[in-house]
Scaffold this active site. Structure first.
Site, PDB file in Angstrom:
ATOM      1  N   ARG A  60       0.962  -1.507   0.472  1.00  0.00           N
ATOM      2  CA  ARG A  60       0.096   0.530   0.192  1.00  0.00           C
ATOM      3  C   ARG A  60       0.674   1.342  -0.280  1.00  0.00           C
ATOM      4  O   ARG A  60       0.451   2.530   0.451  1.00  0.00           O
ATOM      5  CB  ARG A  60      -1.290  -0.289   1.281  1.00  0.00           C
ATOM      6  CG  ARG A  60      -1.761  -0.923   1.416  1.00  0.00           C
ATOM      7  CD  ARG A  60      -3.018  -1.739   0.335  1.00  0.00           C
ATOM      8  NE  ARG A  60      -3.935  -2.509   0.447  1.00  0.00           N
ATOM      9  CZ  ARG A  60      -4.258  -2.855  -0.803  1.00  0.00           C
ATOM     10  NH1 ARG A  60      -3.950  -2.521  -1.677  1.00  0.00           N
ATOM     11  NH2 ARG A  60      -5.219  -3.819  -0.506  1.00  0.00           N
ATOM     12  N   HIS A 177      -3.803 -11.942 -13.371  1.00  0.00           N
ATOM     13  CA  HIS A 177      -5.108 -12.003 -12.182  1.00  0.00           C
ATOM     14  C   HIS A 177      -6.344 -12.556 -12.589  1.00  0.00           C
ATOM     15  O   HIS A 177      -6.380 -11.495 -13.753  1.00  0.00           O
ATOM     16  CB  HIS A 177      -5.024 -10.582 -11.467  1.00  0.00           C
ATOM     17  CG  HIS A 177      -6.537 -10.179 -10.429  1.00  0.00           C
ATOM     18  ND1 HIS A 177      -6.913 -10.074  -9.157  1.00  0.00           N
ATOM     19  CD2 HIS A 177      -7.762 -10.157 -11.351  1.00  0.00           C
ATOM     20  CE1 HIS A 177      -8.127 -10.085  -9.228  1.00  0.00           C
ATOM     21  NE2 HIS A 177      -8.447 -10.416  -9.905  1.00  0.00           N
ATOM     22  N   ASP A 303      -1.711 -13.249  -0.797  1.00  0.00           N
ATOM     23  CA  ASP A 303      -2.405 -12.060  -0.764  1.00  0.00           C
ATOM     24  C   ASP A 303      -2.895 -11.068  -0.265  1.00  0.00           C
ATOM     25  O   ASP A 303      -3.888 -10.627  -0.105  1.00  0.00           O
ATOM     26  CB  ASP A 303      -3.239 -12.785  -1.864  1.00  0.00           C
ATOM     27  CG  ASP A 303      -4.139 -11.220  -3.015  1.00  0.00           C
ATOM     28  OD1 ASP A 303      -3.939 -10.695  -2.838  1.00  0.00           O
ATOM     29  OD2 ASP A 303      -5.231 -11.358  -3.640  1.00  0.00           O
ATOM     30  N   HIS A 307      -6.129  -3.339   4.123  1.00  0.00           N
ATOM     31  CA  HIS A 307      -7.458  -2.497   3.707  1.00  0.00           C
ATOM     32  C   HIS A 307      -8.035  -1.456   5.044  1.00  0.00           C
ATOM     33  O   HIS A 307      -8.130  -2.185   6.378  1.00  0.00           O
ATOM     34  CB  HIS A 307      -9.070  -2.842   3.487  1.00  0.00           C
ATOM     35  CG  HIS A 307      -8.316  -3.010   1.980  1.00  0.00           C
ATOM     36  ND1 HIS A 307      -8.295  -2.333   0.762  1.00  0.00           N
ATOM     37  CD2 HIS A 307      -8.498  -4.335   1.774  1.00  0.00           C
ATOM     38  CE1 HIS A 307      -8.220  -3.309  -0.188  1.00  0.00           C
ATOM     39  NE2 HIS A 307      -8.052  -4.266   0.005  1.00  0.00           N
TER      40      HIS A 307
END
Ligand code: DOR
Ligand code: ZN
Length: 425
Positions: A60, A177, A303, A307
């Site tokens: 991030r 993906h 993965d 968040h």
């Protein structure tokens, strides 16, 4: 540099022995070692594994440092037993230039907790329209070899072909993906009985399987390397099985959550279980476990998708997909595979290191090997408390679950990043 003598430790499940770490390498392995200057760690009951390698981590930074930073994600990784992670490109700005991948690489070096290997975007801005500067990213200080638009599928077959061709020049790899976007418009969860009952738009298995089938044919046609991210369906496993039998250069990963959880979790409407690709059926879970055991699926990749609270604690439809993974992956692997240490080392360290080309990682502790390793206590069972995680985010699907195994220590080039189960810095 402090030396460490780990006594009576089982190296990848073998009979207990002593292990001396000095000057960044495993200096000696054998019974009854003595090193008066070394700090002694009692390894009784512990298992030493080559440091885990995650091929699929979202850090991030840059852009969403409120959810995770390179440093906080690196700390979470070290606490999970990892010594290297591949940082996905869907940051803001996107890691689609030499400048951004070098920034992430440098932040990883500064944090110094794991080796952070940036993944470059395949297309500019992940928009799927034109190829990013793959060559410039490969030539940069970050030496990018793996490219992915993860979060998005490279849906255009011509772009996918060009990307596969381009990376051949430096033995690179495209990590796809796999999600045919036209088949998943508005999708909220796996398409099946549960989605019908809940009235949520479904994400059909075929949307994944169709792209994997196309991509293995493209990879075969151009003779290039393809890696399939987060395989989630039984049908995908069969496509991969056939491609591998034909000798296609394809590798595949499965996440811990797809090995453990099913779409029934959506019945809670708790967005912590919203993820892309979605949680599937128990038949899919069974097929994924079998494929991991027999090698059709090469590795476990987390993965790890942190968040922020406002992006997760909201209505299901508005929540971002993704779940934390780094600090719980080994426990899930132990739960799913049992104490199959050689298989765990293969699927979580040796093979991912080889796919990503990370030299010095994925090497079993043996004299002369770089001291990138982790010590696991398989006898401990721990209850996952989100507030105790090192990640900046809290979106673990395993909250208050009791899982086997605890990481006691992790070493990166002979320096501890975790000791007594706690991050050193
Ligand atoms: O669930 C997911 N979260 N799947 C992806 O492909 C992207 C990821 C993210 O970046 O949050
Ligand atoms: Zn993805």
């Amino acid at each position: 540099m402090t030396a460490y003598l780990i006594t009576s430790v089982s190296v990848v499940g073998a009979a207990p022995t002593d292990l001396l770490i000095r000057d960044g390498v495993v200096a000696e392995v054998g019974a009854g070692l003595s090193a008066p200057d070394a700090t002694v760690i009692d390894g009784t009951g512990l298992v030493a594994l080559p440091g885990l390698v995650d091929l699929h981590t979202h850090l991030r930074e840059p852009g969403r440092e409120d959810a995770e930073t390179v440093e906080s994600g690196s700390r979470a990784a070290a606490l999970g037993g990892y010594t290297a992670v591949c940082a996905m490109a869907n940051t803001s700005p996107v890691a689609d230039t030499a400048g951004v991948v070098e920034q992430v690489w440098r932040l990883g070096r500064e944090a110094g907790l794991v080796d952070v290997q940036p993944v470059g975007a395949v297309t500019v801005g992940l928009a799927g329209e034109r190829l990013a500067e793959l060559g410039a990213m490969a030539d940069s200080a970050a030496q990018v070899r793996m490219f992915s638009d993860d979060g998005h599928c490279v849906a255009d077959p011509l772009l996918m072909r060009r990307a596969l061709e381009y990376v051949k020049a430096f033995d690179g790899i495209i990590a796809q993906h796999a999600e045919e976007p036209r088949l998943t418009e508005g999708a909220q969860m796996h398409e099946g009985e549960v989605s019908t009952r809940l009235g949520l738009i479904g994400w059909p298995a075929v949307a994944e399987e169709a792209i994997i089938a196309r991509d293995v044919l493209l990879a075969e046609h151009v003779g290039s390397r393809l890696h399939v991210c987060h395989v989630s369906t039984a049908g995908s496993v069969e496509v991969l099985r056939q491609a591998k039998a034909r000798g296609v250069r394809v590798t595949a990963e499965v996440t811990p959550h797809h090995l453990l959880l099913t779409d029934e979790r959506a019945e809670s409407y708790d967005p912590v279980f919203k993820v892309n690709p979605p949680l599937r059926t128990s038949a899919d879970v069974t097929a994924l476990r079998a494929a991991l055991a027999d090698g059709v699926i090469d590795i476990i990749a987390t993965d790890h998708a942190p968040h922020a609270v406002e992006d997760k604690e909201c209505e299901w439809a508005y929540a971002r997909p993704g779940m934390l993974g780094l600090e719980t992956a080994l426990s899930i692997a132990l739960d799913v595979l049992g104490p199959e240490w050689d298989l765990i080392a293969e699927r979580m360290s040796r093979t991912p290191a080889r796919i990503a080309g990370l030299t010095g990682h994925g090497v079993d502790p043996a004299p002369g090997a770089p001291a990138n390793l982790t010590l696991v206590d398989p006898a401990v069972r721990r209850t996952i408390e989100p507030a105790e995680l090192a990640s900046r985010s809290r979106n673990t699907p395993y909250a208050r679950m009791t899982l086997p195994g605890r990481i006691v220590a992790t070493f990166l080039r002979g320096e501890p990043t975790v000791l007594d189960g706690k991050a050193v810095k």
